[in-house]
Design a protein around this motif. Sequence first.
Motif, PDB file in Angstrom:
ATOM      1  N   ALA A 144      11.029   4.661  -5.441  1.00 34.76           N
ATOM      2  CA  ALA A 144      10.670   4.047  -4.349  1.00 34.76           C
ATOM      3  C   ALA A 144      10.169   5.287  -2.620  1.00 34.76           C
ATOM      4  CB  ALA A 144      12.512   4.397  -3.656  1.00 34.76           C
ATOM      5  N   GLN A 145       9.342   5.928  -3.685  1.00 35.62           N
ATOM      6  CA  GLN A 145       8.267   6.896  -2.639  1.00 35.62           C
ATOM      7  C   GLN A 145       7.318   5.607  -2.202  1.00 35.62           C
ATOM      8  OE1 GLN A 145       8.063  10.910  -3.437  1.00 35.62           O
ATOM      9  NE2 GLN A 145      10.149  11.375  -3.764  1.00 35.62           N
ATOM     10  N   TYR A 146       6.976   5.098  -3.127  1.00 35.93           N
ATOM     11  CA  TYR A 146       5.381   4.781  -3.303  1.00 35.93           C
ATOM     12  C   TYR A 146       5.190   2.772  -3.256  1.00 35.93           C
ATOM     13  CZ  TYR A 146       3.925   9.533  -5.572  1.00 35.93           C
ATOM     14  OH  TYR A 146       3.467  10.713  -5.629  1.00 35.93           O
ATOM     15  N   ALA A 147       6.880   2.061  -3.627  1.00 33.09           N
ATOM     16  CA  ALA A 147       6.509   1.135  -3.415  1.00 33.09           C
ATOM     17  C   ALA A 147       8.051   0.435  -3.439  1.00 33.09           C
ATOM     18  CB  ALA A 147       5.996   0.730  -4.915  1.00 33.09           C
ATOM     19  N   ARG A 148       7.717  -1.115  -2.445  1.00 38.01           N
ATOM     20  CA  ARG A 148       8.657  -1.899  -2.316  1.00 38.01           C
ATOM     21  C   ARG A 148       9.595  -1.866  -3.610  1.00 38.01           C
ATOM     22  NH1 ARG A 148       5.557  -4.269   2.025  1.00 38.01           N
ATOM     23  NH2 ARG A 148       5.443  -6.049   0.475  1.00 38.01           N
ATOM     24  N   LYS A 149      10.498  -2.616  -3.033  1.00 37.39           N
ATOM     25  CA  LYS A 149      11.441  -3.004  -4.702  1.00 37.39           C
ATOM     26  C   LYS A 149      10.920  -4.096  -4.993  1.00 37.39           C
ATOM     27  CE  LYS A 149      15.981  -2.022  -6.110  1.00 37.39           C
ATOM     28  NZ  LYS A 149      16.019  -0.973  -6.039  1.00 37.39           N
ATOM     29  N   ASP A 150      10.204  -5.132  -4.570  1.00 37.43           N
ATOM     30  CA  ASP A 150       9.104  -6.350  -4.603  1.00 37.43           C
ATOM     31  C   ASP A 150       7.860  -6.352  -4.776  1.00 37.43           C
ATOM     32  OD1 ASP A 150       8.821  -6.074  -2.191  1.00 37.43           O
ATOM     33  OD2 ASP A 150       7.826  -7.712  -1.963  1.00 37.43           O
ATOM     34  N   GLU A 151       7.580  -4.842  -5.343  1.00 40.60           N
ATOM     35  CA  GLU A 151       5.883  -4.645  -5.311  1.00 40.60           C
ATOM     36  C   GLU A 151       5.723  -3.989  -6.525  1.00 40.60           C
ATOM     37  OE1 GLU A 151       4.208  -3.376  -0.619  1.00 40.60           O
ATOM     38  OE2 GLU A 151       4.774  -1.543  -2.357  1.00 40.60           O
ATOM     39  N   ARG A 152       4.612  -4.563  -7.769  1.00 39.47           N
ATOM     40  CA  ARG A 152       4.515  -4.396  -8.667  1.00 39.47           C
ATOM     41  C   ARG A 152       2.988  -3.048  -8.763  1.00 39.47           C
ATOM     42  NH1 ARG A 152       7.424  -5.246 -11.495  1.00 39.47           N
ATOM     43  NH2 ARG A 152       8.280  -5.811  -9.537  1.00 39.47           N
ATOM     44  N   LEU A 153       3.604  -2.247  -9.490  1.00 39.17           N
ATOM     45  CA  LEU A 153       3.181  -0.651  -9.258  1.00 39.17           C
ATOM     46  C   LEU A 153       2.153  -0.319 -10.608  1.00 39.17           C
ATOM     47  CD1 LEU A 153       2.516   1.372  -7.215  1.00 39.17           C
ATOM     48  CD2 LEU A 153       4.369   2.669  -8.483  1.00 39.17           C
ATOM     49  N   LEU A 154       0.826  -0.298 -10.106  1.00 38.59           N
ATOM     50  CA  LEU A 154      -0.090  -0.130 -11.611  1.00 38.59           C
ATOM     51  C   LEU A 154      -0.696   1.366 -10.789  1.00 38.59           C
ATOM     52  CD1 LEU A 154      -0.314  -3.171 -10.391  1.00 38.59           C
ATOM     53  CD2 LEU A 154      -2.178  -3.742 -11.449  1.00 38.59           C
ATOM     54  N   ARG A 167      -3.240  -0.138   0.003  1.00 42.28           N
ATOM     55  CA  ARG A 167      -2.174  -0.684  -1.252  1.00 42.28           C
ATOM     56  C   ARG A 167      -2.815  -0.054  -2.137  1.00 42.28           C
ATOM     57  NH1 ARG A 167      -2.316  -6.490  -0.247  1.00 42.28           N
ATOM     58  NH2 ARG A 167      -4.002  -5.590   0.958  1.00 42.28           N
ATOM     59  N   VAL A 168      -3.786   1.188  -2.203  1.00 45.80           N
ATOM     60  CA  VAL A 168      -4.277   1.898  -3.295  1.00 45.80           C
ATOM     61  C   VAL A 168      -4.574   3.237  -2.434  1.00 45.80           C
ATOM     62  CG1 VAL A 168      -6.323   2.861  -5.014  1.00 45.80           C
ATOM     63  CG2 VAL A 168      -5.924   0.228  -3.819  1.00 45.80           C
ATOM     64  N   HIS A 169      -3.280   4.025  -3.514  1.00 44.73           N
ATOM     65  CA  HIS A 169      -2.584   5.459  -3.079  1.00 44.73           C
ATOM     66  C   HIS A 169      -3.560   6.458  -4.222  1.00 44.73           C
ATOM     67  CE1 HIS A 169       0.515   3.800  -0.603  1.00 44.73           C
ATOM     68  NE2 HIS A 169       0.654   2.654  -1.513  1.00 44.73           N
ATOM     69  N   PHE A 170      -4.850   7.681  -3.017  1.00 45.48           N
ATOM     70  CA  PHE A 170      -5.558   8.034  -3.955  1.00 45.48           C
ATOM     71  C   PHE A 170      -4.900   9.784  -4.318  1.00 45.48           C
ATOM     72  CE2 PHE A 170      -8.820   5.373  -3.235  1.00 45.48           C
ATOM     73  CZ  PHE A 170      -9.619   4.918  -4.745  1.00 45.48           C
ATOM     74  N   VAL A 206     -11.342  -0.628 -12.117  1.00 39.07           N
ATOM     75  CA  VAL A 206     -10.181  -0.599 -11.550  1.00 39.07           C
ATOM     76  C   VAL A 206      -9.949  -1.665 -10.736  1.00 39.07           C
ATOM     77  CG1 VAL A 206      -8.467   0.757 -11.342  1.00 39.07           C
ATOM     78  CG2 VAL A 206     -10.065   1.519 -13.239  1.00 39.07           C
ATOM     79  N   ILE A 207     -10.708  -0.896  -9.357  1.00 37.88           N
ATOM     80  CA  ILE A 207     -10.242  -1.388  -8.252  1.00 37.88           C
ATOM     81  C   ILE A 207     -10.652  -2.942  -8.092  1.00 37.88           C
ATOM     82  CG2 ILE A 207     -11.325  -1.324  -5.641  1.00 37.88           C
ATOM     83  CD1 ILE A 207      -9.573   1.685  -6.319  1.00 37.88           C
ATOM     84  N   GLU A 208     -11.607  -3.210  -8.498  1.00 37.12           N
ATOM     85  CA  GLU A 208     -11.603  -4.730  -8.309  1.00 37.12           C
ATOM     86  C   GLU A 208     -10.507  -5.350  -9.057  1.00 37.12           C
ATOM     87  OE1 GLU A 208     -14.452  -6.270  -7.299  1.00 37.12           O
ATOM     88  OE2 GLU A 208     -15.579  -5.243  -6.882  1.00 37.12           O
ATOM     89  N   ILE A 209     -10.157  -5.449 -10.572  1.00 37.76           N
ATOM     90  CA  ILE A 209      -8.998  -6.328 -11.232  1.00 37.76           C
ATOM     91  C   ILE A 209      -7.747  -5.951  -9.965  1.00 37.76           C
ATOM     92  CG2 ILE A 209      -7.035  -5.721 -12.869  1.00 37.76           C
ATOM     93  CD1 ILE A 209      -9.819  -3.717 -14.505  1.00 37.76           C
ATOM     94  N   PHE A 210      -7.370  -4.601  -9.626  1.00 44.13           N
ATOM     95  CA  PHE A 210      -6.160  -4.274  -8.802  1.00 44.13           C
ATOM     96  C   PHE A 210      -6.651  -5.521  -7.702  1.00 44.13           C
ATOM     97  CE2 PHE A 210      -3.980  -2.625  -5.002  1.00 44.13           C
ATOM     98  CZ  PHE A 210      -2.824  -3.020  -5.296  1.00 44.13           C
ATOM     99  N   ALA A 211      -7.581  -5.659  -6.855  1.00 40.02           N
ATOM    100  CA  ALA A 211      -7.797  -6.361  -5.834  1.00 40.02           C
ATOM    101  C   ALA A 211      -7.200  -7.821  -5.929  1.00 40.02           C
ATOM    102  CB  ALA A 211      -9.584  -6.116  -5.396  1.00 40.02           C
ATOM    103  N   ALA A 257       1.728  -5.613  -4.834  1.00 45.16           N
ATOM    104  CA  ALA A 257       1.281  -4.931  -5.584  1.00 45.16           C
ATOM    105  C   ALA A 257       0.465  -3.616  -4.832  1.00 45.16           C
ATOM    106  CB  ALA A 257       0.613  -4.800  -6.467  1.00 45.16           C
ATOM    107  N   ARG A 258       0.914  -2.196  -5.618  1.00 43.68           N
ATOM    108  CA  ARG A 258      -0.074  -1.393  -5.309  1.00 43.68           C
ATOM    109  C   ARG A 258      -0.250  -0.545  -6.497  1.00 43.68           C
ATOM    110  NH1 ARG A 258       1.032   0.700   0.137  1.00 43.68           N
ATOM    111  NH2 ARG A 258       2.714  -0.779   1.295  1.00 43.68           N
ATOM    112  N   LEU A 259      -1.433   0.639  -6.007  1.00 42.16           N
ATOM    113  CA  LEU A 259      -1.952   0.917  -7.103  1.00 42.16           C
ATOM    114  C   LEU A 259      -2.044   2.667  -7.451  1.00 42.16           C
ATOM    115  CD1 LEU A 259      -4.288   1.000  -9.716  1.00 42.16           C
ATOM    116  CD2 LEU A 259      -5.888   0.748  -7.730  1.00 42.16           C
ATOM    117  N   LEU A 260      -1.600   3.204  -7.724  1.00 38.13           N
ATOM    118  CA  LEU A 260      -1.767   4.924  -7.910  1.00 38.13           C
ATOM    119  C   LEU A 260      -2.795   5.667  -8.506  1.00 38.13           C
ATOM    120  CD1 LEU A 260       1.636   5.116  -7.976  1.00 38.13           C
ATOM    121  CD2 LEU A 260       0.764   4.679  -6.231  1.00 38.13           C
TER     122      LEU A 260
END
Length: 380
Positions: free
Chosen positions: A194-204, A258-261, A219-224, A232-235
Amino acid sequence: MMKIGITCYPTYGGSGVVATELGIELATRGHEVHFISYSQPFRLAGRESKIHFHEVSVSNYPLFEFPPYDLALATHMAEVAEYYDLDLLHVHYAIPHSVSAMLARQMLARAGRRLPFVTTLHGTDITLVGADRAYLPITRYAIDESDGVTVISDYLRQKTVETFGTTREIAVIPNFVNCDIYVRNKAAAEQLRAQYARKDERLLVHLSNFRPVKRVRDVIEIFARVARKMPARLLMVGDGPDRSVAEWLAIQLKIHDRVHFLGKLDSIHELLPIADLMLMPSELESFGLAALEAMACEVPTIGTAVGGMPELIEHDVTGLLFPVGAVDEMSEAAIALLQNPEHMQAMAKAARRMAQQSYCASRIIPRYEQFYESVLRNSA
Ligand code: GMT
């Protein structure tokens, strides 16, 4: 019980992680473990009393354009072996550790003391650095001189034989994960997620040392492409030379919100279970430790069919593998999987099962113990 000296690169590379986790597991089983390196391996902090750390300091001198770490290391290995009565040394990553261990063994032999050493090869010590003509002959020599050699996959065994033309025995002992620590606890995962993504978001998630071999741009191209199709979000976990390239690309592709480094993290076992998918589009992986850690947490990997990856991941059963650079195929596969919760769940469970069946520390550590015992017998 044995007294074992371990040397590794103490930074965030996979070989240092494996060496550290191995030391921790050995100490838990009652062995005395002495880490010898230039700084304390990061996962060691606050560990139990059977683990000791000996720092190698390299004194500088105006004449030394290149301070000789390998010599200071050899000296320290010999000293620690003598003072603490070590049975053997286990070095991870051939260059320069196995050469230093060889010197330490020779120094002690003069005093009539045995100090056999085991070298574990991890990948780039053979495929990149070791294959460089500047280091090849000495790496081959140190491998041949080791009292025991292990590699982390069949692929790396074959590659070592091809690269060095060695005929010596090489044991394959795959990497491992502590399945009790790397496990998905649903309640804890949901709270952290819940700290990183909403319930409806997928997390990669992607976890690496951000070196060119990891292809973080992919990695970034795939996530885009995924993010265009669904929330969706990417960690991005870890750090290294290609981090800013990846950050820049995320900005260019307008997905940086949506990309968290997250940088380097210690508690990977807490973070991994919150993800749906791991992305690992590497140019080469001799094993793919981060994929194994994810599998144990029920997170399948979309990666490349390179090196030892096909030994670890069964395509379409415990993860999905594609050719290097196949960004479109990887993103289509990720989208299809994320849109099919049943398939996703089946793959997540199969990944966990595979980690448990073949790669749990409880199965692999006894193989290292037996290997040490055989080395001690043969060098007696
Ligand atoms: O590639 C890295 O991240 C660094 C390197 C290392 O030695 O730290 O990783 C190698 O060893 C890992 C642990 O055994 C393996 O999981 C990686 O696949 C391997 N990397 C390569 O072969 C490129």
